[in-house]
Design a protein around this motif. Structure first.
Motif, PDB file in Angstrom:
ATOM      1  N   ILE A   1     -15.558 -30.350   5.189  1.00 58.73           N
ATOM      2  CA  ILE A   1     -14.763 -30.670   4.002  1.00 58.73           C
ATOM      3  C   ILE A   1     -13.669 -31.672   4.371  1.00 58.73           C
ATOM      4  N   ALA A   2     -13.685 -32.828   3.722  1.00 53.96           N
ATOM      5  CA  ALA A   2     -12.638 -33.838   3.930  1.00 53.96           C
ATOM      6  C   ALA A   2     -12.477 -34.211   5.395  1.00 53.96           C
ATOM      7  N   GLY A   3     -13.576 -34.219   6.126  1.00 59.10           N
ATOM      8  CA  GLY A   3     -13.521 -34.639   7.517  1.00 59.10           C
ATOM      9  C   GLY A   3     -13.453 -36.155   7.628  1.00 59.10           C
ATOM     10  N   ALA A   4     -13.264 -36.625   8.836  1.00 63.98           N
ATOM     11  CA  ALA A   4     -13.244 -38.078   9.073  1.00 63.98           C
ATOM     12  C   ALA A   4     -14.254 -38.386  10.168  1.00 63.98           C
ATOM     13  N   PHE A   5     -15.506 -38.136   9.877  1.00 60.61           N
ATOM     14  CA  PHE A   5     -16.559 -38.290  10.874  1.00 60.61           C
ATOM     15  C   PHE A   5     -16.780 -39.746  11.276  1.00 60.61           C
ATOM     16  N   LEU A   6     -16.380 -40.663  10.413  1.00 63.96           N
ATOM     17  CA  LEU A   6     -16.475 -42.087  10.758  1.00 63.96           C
ATOM     18  C   LEU A   6     -15.108 -42.667  11.095  1.00 63.96           C
ATOM     19  N   GLY A   7     -14.096 -41.825  11.118  1.00 63.78           N
ATOM     20  CA  GLY A   7     -12.754 -42.261  11.506  1.00 63.78           C
ATOM     21  C   GLY A   7     -11.822 -42.489  10.342  1.00 63.78           C
ATOM     22  N   LEU A   8     -10.546 -42.642  10.675  1.00 63.79           N
ATOM     23  CA  LEU A   8      -9.499 -42.937   9.693  1.00 63.79           C
ATOM     24  C   LEU A   8      -9.046 -44.385   9.858  1.00 63.79           C
ATOM     25  N   LYS A   9      -9.178 -45.160   8.814  1.00 62.90           N
ATOM     26  CA  LYS A   9      -8.713 -46.548   8.902  1.00 62.90           C
ATOM     27  C   LYS A   9      -7.214 -46.612   9.146  1.00 62.90           C
ATOM     28  N   SER A  10      -6.496 -45.583   8.730  1.00 67.74           N
ATOM     29  CA  SER A  10      -5.052 -45.542   8.979  1.00 67.74           C
ATOM     30  C   SER A  10      -4.753 -45.408  10.470  1.00 67.74           C
ATOM     31  N   CYS A  11      -5.736 -44.971  11.261  1.00 71.84           N
ATOM     32  CA  CYS A  11      -5.587 -44.893  12.714  1.00 71.84           C
ATOM     33  C   CYS A  11      -5.933 -46.214  13.394  1.00 71.84           C
ATOM     34  N   GLY A  12      -6.566 -47.114  12.651  1.00 66.59           N
ATOM     35  CA  GLY A  12      -6.999 -48.371  13.237  1.00 66.59           C
ATOM     36  C   GLY A  12      -8.359 -48.254  13.890  1.00 66.59           C
TER      37      GLY A  12
ATOM     38  N   SER B   1      -9.117 -47.356   0.981  1.00 67.02           N
ATOM     39  CA  SER B   1     -10.563 -47.377   1.157  1.00 67.02           C
ATOM     40  C   SER B   1     -10.994 -46.112   1.883  1.00 67.02           C
ATOM     41  N   CYS B   2     -12.022 -45.454   1.334  1.00 64.33           N
ATOM     42  CA  CYS B   2     -12.529 -44.215   1.929  1.00 64.33           C
ATOM     43  C   CYS B   2     -13.715 -44.461   2.842  1.00 64.33           C
ATOM     44  N   THR B   3     -14.180 -45.701   2.899  1.00 61.46           N
ATOM     45  CA  THR B   3     -15.444 -45.974   3.577  1.00 61.46           C
ATOM     46  C   THR B   3     -15.270 -46.729   4.891  1.00 61.46           C
ATOM     47  N   VAL B   4     -16.228 -46.511   5.764  1.00 59.19           N
ATOM     48  CA  VAL B   4     -16.344 -47.259   7.017  1.00 59.19           C
ATOM     49  C   VAL B   4     -17.774 -47.803   7.053  1.00 59.19           C
ATOM     50  N   GLY B   5     -17.901 -49.113   7.071  1.00 61.44           N
ATOM     51  CA  GLY B   5     -19.233 -49.703   7.032  1.00 61.44           C
ATOM     52  C   GLY B   5     -19.990 -49.361   5.761  1.00 61.44           C
ATOM     53  N   GLY B   6     -19.235 -49.158   4.676  1.00 62.84           N
ATOM     54  CA  GLY B   6     -19.852 -48.859   3.388  1.00 62.84           C
ATOM     55  C   GLY B   6     -20.199 -47.405   3.163  1.00 62.84           C
ATOM     56  N   VAL B   7     -19.885 -46.538   4.126  1.00 60.52           N
ATOM     57  CA  VAL B   7     -20.196 -45.113   4.024  1.00 60.52           C
ATOM     58  C   VAL B   7     -18.895 -44.316   3.991  1.00 60.52           C
TER      59      VAL B   7
END
Length: 235
Positions: free
Chosen positions: A133-144, A195-201
């Motif tokens: 739930i609400a994980g960041a499996f592709l990372g957080l853009k706020s972390c860079g 933006s919630c996505t990384v590479g469109g996901v």
């Protein structure tokens, strides 16, 4: 030689035992491990915990490990002391589960931490359902983007920067027989940059998941207000 009355008692006892078997089978449920997010506590699962109890689970079926600093979000990562409570909860749940399997429901950083421990313990074949739930499996853009990431433990090599060695290590690893994600496009943590996505996901999605579910809820509401859905997913 047994009397007719004694034979009748024996037959009735055997019948009662046979009738009891289905009831025992119904009472047997996977143990559940609930892994909270960064700086949260087991109490953040109170809604889920209450719903499970109301639907036939006992307190001994539910494990809520307490991990990480509560005062320093940037200090927590997926390496060291943060791992131990989650690992021990998974091991204890497996040892006590009457089915021999467990379900894992996890929120935020707890989702990636739970995934890591399932992988390290090599117990994916004993996890029936994993819910992130609400994980960041592709990372957080706020972390860079690693290695040009924000300098904190949470965003470092063992943290949630996009492309971190840690996230790469758990990408696409087996987690359970069934894998689900619960996400939001108004999640103030995962979508903090707009933006919630990384590479469109969407970053909360999990590689090779069976299904994903979106809600118009914030980061913490995804945990507290989806208890019914969480329960449905582990049935």
């Amino acid at each position: 030689m047994k009397t007719i009355k004694e034979c009748y008692k024996i037959r009735m006892l055997a019948l009662l035992m046979c009738l009891a078997l289905p009831l025992q089978a119904l009472a047997c449920k996977d143990a559940v491990v609930l892994v909270h997010g960064n700086t949260a506590t087991p109490a953040s699962w109170d809604n889920t915990y209450a719903h499970l109890l109301a639907n036939g689970y006992s307190t001994s079926d539910i494990y809520r490990p307490d991990w990480g600093s509560k005062s320093c979000a940037a200090c927590n990562n997926h390496s060291g002391s943060e791992e131990t409570p989650v690992r021990q909860a998974i091991q204890s749940a497996l040892a006590s589960s009457c089915t021999g399997k467990i379900d894992v429901i996890s929120h935020s950083m707890g989702a990636t931490l739970a995934a890591q421990q399932i992988d390290k313990l090599a117990v994916a074949n004993q996890v029936d359902t994993f819910v992130g739930i609400a994980g960041a499996f592709l990372g957080l853009k706020s972390c860079g983007y690693y290695p040009f990431n924000v300098w904190s433990s949470t965003c470092g090599s063992a943290g949630l920067s996009v492309g971190s060695p840690f996230l790469d290590s758990i990408y696409n690893v087996p987690l359970a027989s069934k894998v689900y994600s619960i996400k939001s496009y108004i999640d103030q943590i995962v979508c903090a940059t707009g933006s919630c996505t990384v590479g469109g996901v969407h970053s909360s999605r999990i590689a090779n998941e069976d299904a994903t579910f979106s809600y118009a809820l914030g980061h913490f509401g995804l945990q507290t207000d989806t208890a019914v859905k969480q329960y449905q997913l582990i049935q």
